[in-house]
Design an enzyme around this catalytic site. Sequence first.
Site, PDB file in Angstrom:
ATOM      1  N   GLN A 191       0.833  -1.194   0.000  1.00 56.00           N
ATOM      2  CA  GLN A 191       0.000   0.000   0.000  1.00 56.00           C
ATOM      3  C   GLN A 191       0.872   1.250   0.000  1.00 56.00           C
ATOM      4  OE1 GLN A 191      -2.586  -2.191   3.295  1.00 56.00           O
ATOM      5  NE2 GLN A 191      -3.313  -0.105   3.055  1.00 56.00           N
ATOM      6  N   GLU A 226       0.572  -1.993   4.507  1.00 52.90           N
ATOM      7  CA  GLU A 226       1.005  -0.604   4.619  1.00 52.90           C
ATOM      8  C   GLU A 226       2.497  -0.562   4.945  1.00 52.90           C
ATOM      9  OE1 GLU A 226      -1.364   1.954   7.129  1.00 52.90           O
ATOM     10  OE2 GLU A 226       0.115   3.541   7.074  1.00 52.90           O
ATOM     11  N   ARG A 304      -4.328   6.931  17.432  1.00 52.36           N
ATOM     12  CA  ARG A 304      -5.706   6.934  16.951  1.00 52.36           C
ATOM     13  C   ARG A 304      -6.646   6.299  17.968  1.00 52.36           C
ATOM     14  NH1 ARG A 304      -8.579   8.404  12.349  1.00 52.36           N
ATOM     15  NH2 ARG A 304      -6.802   8.914  11.029  1.00 52.36           N
ATOM     16  N   ARG A 336      -7.432  -1.681   9.033  1.00 54.32           N
ATOM     17  CA  ARG A 336      -8.655  -0.893   8.880  1.00 54.32           C
ATOM     18  C   ARG A 336      -9.241  -0.445  10.228  1.00 54.32           C
ATOM     19  NH1 ARG A 336     -12.993  -3.277   4.606  1.00 54.32           N
ATOM     20  NH2 ARG A 336     -13.858  -1.350   3.822  1.00 54.32           N
ATOM     21  N   PHE A 338      -7.325   1.247  12.404  1.00 51.79           N
ATOM     22  CA  PHE A 338      -6.035   1.746  12.881  1.00 51.79           C
ATOM     23  C   PHE A 338      -6.055   2.120  14.359  1.00 51.79           C
ATOM     24  CE2 PHE A 338      -2.245   4.607  12.464  1.00 51.79           C
ATOM     25  CZ  PHE A 338      -1.453   3.825  11.661  1.00 51.79           C
ATOM     26  N   ALA A 503      -5.441   5.314   5.859  1.00 52.95           N
ATOM     27  CA  ALA A 503      -6.182   6.326   6.616  1.00 52.95           C
ATOM     28  C   ALA A 503      -7.453   6.786   5.893  1.00 52.95           C
ATOM     29  CB  ALA A 503      -5.282   7.532   6.945  1.00 52.95           C
ATOM     30  N   GLU A 707     -12.471   3.244   6.252  1.00 50.54           N
ATOM     31  CA  GLU A 707     -12.419   2.642   7.586  1.00 50.54           C
ATOM     32  C   GLU A 707     -13.679   2.766   8.443  1.00 50.54           C
ATOM     33  OE1 GLU A 707      -8.028   3.177   9.194  1.00 50.54           O
ATOM     34  OE2 GLU A 707      -8.652   4.863   7.960  1.00 50.54           O
TER      35      GLU A 707
END
Lengths: 762, 481
Positions: A191, A226, A304, A336, A338, A503, A707
């Site tokens: 990603q 990612e 997050r 997904r 995060f 994100a 997400e």
Amino acid sequence: MVNTDLTKHVRGESIFIDDIPVPVNTVYLSILFSPLAHGKIKKIILDEAIKVPGVKKIFTAKDIPGKNQIGGIVLDELLLAEDEVTYVGQPVAVVAAETQLIARIARNKIKVEIEKLKAITDPREAFAAGELIIPPKIFSSGNIETAWKDCDVIVDGTTETGGQEHIYMETQVSLAFPIDGEGIKIFSSTQGPTVVQRIAARVLDLPMNKVEVDVPRIGGGFGGKEDQANAWAAITALAAFNLKCPAKLVLPREEDIRVTGKRHPYSSDFKIGLDKDGKILAYEFTFYQNAGAAADLSPAILDRTLFHAANSYFIPNLKATGLCCRTNLPPNTAFRGFGGPQGMFVIEAAIFKAAQTMGIEPDVIQQKNLLKEGDSFHYGQNAVNCTARLCWQSLDSKFQIKEIKDSIAKFNSSNTLLKKGMALMPICFGISFTNTFMNQASVLVHIYSDGSVGISSAAVEMGQGINAKLRQIAAKIFSVEISRIKIESSNTTRVANASPTAASSSTDLNGKALLIACNTLLERLLKSAKEDLNLKENSFLEIKNEIVYSNGNPTKSKWIDIVNSAFLKRVNLSTQAQYATPGIYFDKEISKGNAFAYHVYGTAIIETTLDCLRGIYRIDSVKVVHDFGKSFNKQIDIGQAEGGIVQGLGWITIEDIIFDHEGKLATNSFSNYKIPDIHFAPEEMLILPLENSTNPSGVFNSKAIGEPPLMYGIGVFFALANAMKAFRPNINISFSAPLTPEKVMLKLYSRSKEKSSNYLSQ
Amino acid sequence: MQKNAGIRLARTIHFICNNEIISTEINPAASALDFIRTQLHLNGTKESCREGDCGACSILIGELNGSQVNYKTVNSCILPIGALAGKHIVTIEGLNQQNLNPVQQSFINESAIQCGFCTPGFIVSLTGSLLSSSKINYVTLLAAIDGNICRCTGYASIKRSIINFVDLHSNKINQANERTKELVQYGIVPEYFLSIPDMLNNITKEAKEDYITNGLVTAGGTDIFLQKNKEIENEGIIFIETDSKLPKIYIENNECRISASATVNEIRESSILNKILPDIKEYFSLFGSTQIRNRATLGGNIINASPIGDMTIFFLVLNSILHFSEDGKLREVSMSEFYKGYKLFDKKPKEILETISFRIPEKGLKINFEKISRRTYLDIASVNSAILINVRQNIITDISISAGGVAPFPMLLKKTSKYLNGKQLCLTNLKEACEIAEQEISPISDVRGSAEYKTILVKQIILAHFNKLFPDLIKAEELVW
């Protein structure tokens, strides 16, 4: 609208990296992974392995020309182990051989002598041992200390949420070619092409301009590619660069599940205080994040969690502590949501428990505390265009919450062994990378002399439909047939210094950059066309459906004519454009700032049926009112919502990651790690867009979608908890997810005390 | 005695892939998926889980039956090339035509595709069902993709695609015996399908067979190939004929005989068995997936000796007899005495399981099968169980209960059954039986559940059997404890 990608997919003609034809001299790689979770490497014995006919070379850490370091946020992760192994599955040596089978046979002949050291798999144990990857993070607002005395009800407790394996259908794959004896080209299923480029350059001791990374498309990512694609790409690059021939690595599924990081398991403590009406006054909690053996993206994920710990509720006094705990598990990573889902589960559990204590239904507390316009988040940002309450109200008016409750009550009173349960699940999710600098993207757009258009961005197509959306944007700005627009592969030579596709922000960032680029080109074309048509500077020229209009009247000029003419007049028909999200900042010192460009809201109502004789359950329906902003591709956006919900409810129900005490993964295949199948998915999913919503910060007023919907799945836990309580009113729900059929059964029937279902992690 | 354990191996394997005849001398134990991808360069068939658990590698395998070809969906990852001899296989490329076919179009219409990696497998599985199911409707098509996993869509758009397809096309497809023609006519499969029977006739004639005696004996291979996979390529392989033209299920002297090579789906769909064991269609929908059921055999399930084999658990309560042969010598073993320990059983190395027989249950006998797993479909049981019972005037006159996942081998709950035999059917006795069952079993904690969970399950399943079979005698309210 014809989406060429989809047409290729249904015909099996789309090329994934494993489908790229390779030259005959390609070597295939197989990796020896650490069999132990923690130990000192005494000796790596390659003698037997190297003798296997067809083996070209076996790489260990000492063969790395550059830095043996693939860490991102923290430089704490080796590509190949040196004198210590810190998790089961850590790469130790790499066999390059003529065929995949030879490579695996040789790999199995490598012997490693390791002196076993104590392994830690539990985050609280890691914390107690002082194993923190970064110092504790604290977010706070109001005054938590004085707030408690105003509370009528104070409830505390602990929660557990499990890990989650990404199960992208395409496993990690990388194919590298040496270029001109001095550089390397890598096809990576990532990603983040730029991250792969940076890491491979570091490992090979090359400048970034000699490492080209290309991503045609990937077979699912969900965060699992990612940062976690870096190691495989770097290993392949290392072999190709050293052996001067192409090198290919496809992780077999069992290895992929066993050695790659997953969603972080969290263990959390909470304390919540409310007034007698159910208004939340204070909320204090500590998250023990099981980060695994290296930082990977854990600190950002922990951020997050802290950002979203209050979910969709206004809480005036809050104190959040986040602990990034180092354990001997594979480094956990983006997935997904995060970290958001882990935070939201805790507040929902706290509300559920408080409601039980107060003898009211959780949705009374949920609804009462929903964010209003102008409310301040605990990180200092104000809720703007806040639709939390609108979504709830709209859900109620469309689906009639009370009627659903009544029908469930009726069902439960007339059924003994089958019980239904429902739950409401509001969500709030901030859009932007929480690392401000990452909120940028650039694109490169060419208009070819035949009027066709090629667009390069760093956005990786992984099923989320970014290619279709970018095509739509360009076609709309140019007002041409969408078939003229092609999206190129994501390639670091065309788009540099890019953030990963993550994100939920790839449409916002890349789409906005594309808007700028297309408008720049359109302006040039129209200027040139004005000259051709001998129009005044101030006359209004536009393109509508490929035809040039002057002051509202069609001219005889078409798209192709003005492109052609501009080309002959040496007008620049290519441009690059960059977009950086305005107005966002975050002061990490005080944990305050406008961290997000905007927030996404929505509410779901979930119904489940529990077979209390057998302890198995069915998810009957998930009905949602979701704030899409103004969606410009409803099919894609609804598809993202549906897919996200099923991933979320999989995480909370049957997706059970089980490590033993030795840090070895027991659930290492599709046969023992179960994700939802077509029968497990909710019988009914109904996603309604919130009407009249808009979002000036998004492309064509749309909102990010990747997400946020995943978190509706959390509600399934509480719907099942309600069904369990309908059968056994006196049980105390343990907030331990996933709520597997085993946990349900033990709760309903166990004669022994509380226990974890994970036999291995008790 | 039916002879159907012919051991054969063709040195050169001839088969048809899409519309092309393929001849290869590759190791017959090699995976069909690898051959398709790396030798035939047909990349639409994807490798994902490589254990028959996701369907991304689904292909169709067609077998000549008179002038027709019968197609089944299978997982190519755990399919040995040797099993392709004389067959027609179809990959996604073999379904493509100039324009999208209606199945493909329905996926486009409903945007039922995200990353696209699983998509060809879904299209193939649905087409397999269109070729083989007598009825075409939403339920049959949904069942056809019970072995296909998608991680992106949440399946909602896939369900809508099926509805879209059914709405537009299902009424046209109604001739079960002319199905291929019908599907060609409506553009669902390409025209070359019509010439496949002739092509297959030709290659079957050409195939020369060698007989070998060494190697791993396998029938469907759905378990062996995921347990061993690479090793088999070196060990050699012996195929038990799974597509004999002789009847695989028949009744003789009030006894039902099932060939060990009968697949789960052949058993599920047998009209003979459905008559004498009414709900087996439903029970065995819980066994693997469509793709697995098309390959997995009864014999394989019994000899694999998994403590939680679904078929094994079911046939145990029927008091089945296993018939073995070795160089023409026959031997019978009662299934209840067959298993001795974990993967230990009363079979000599060279013996081959030929048939399974059981007396047709007399009138009044009731049967039930229960399976609890984390995911209801395509999962391995935490505990499974079958019961065979006769109750006369509220007295249990005959009973046998089996349970899987609670001992090192598939187990008959002999003590529990013995206790209940002759007793009145009432809750007190059932609860006592549950306590006896708890003493009789020895579950271990593993990835399918803790020992405590499995113990609770056994007791709950015993109650579930009675609740299901005798809802008037064992009331739901009484089962809340």
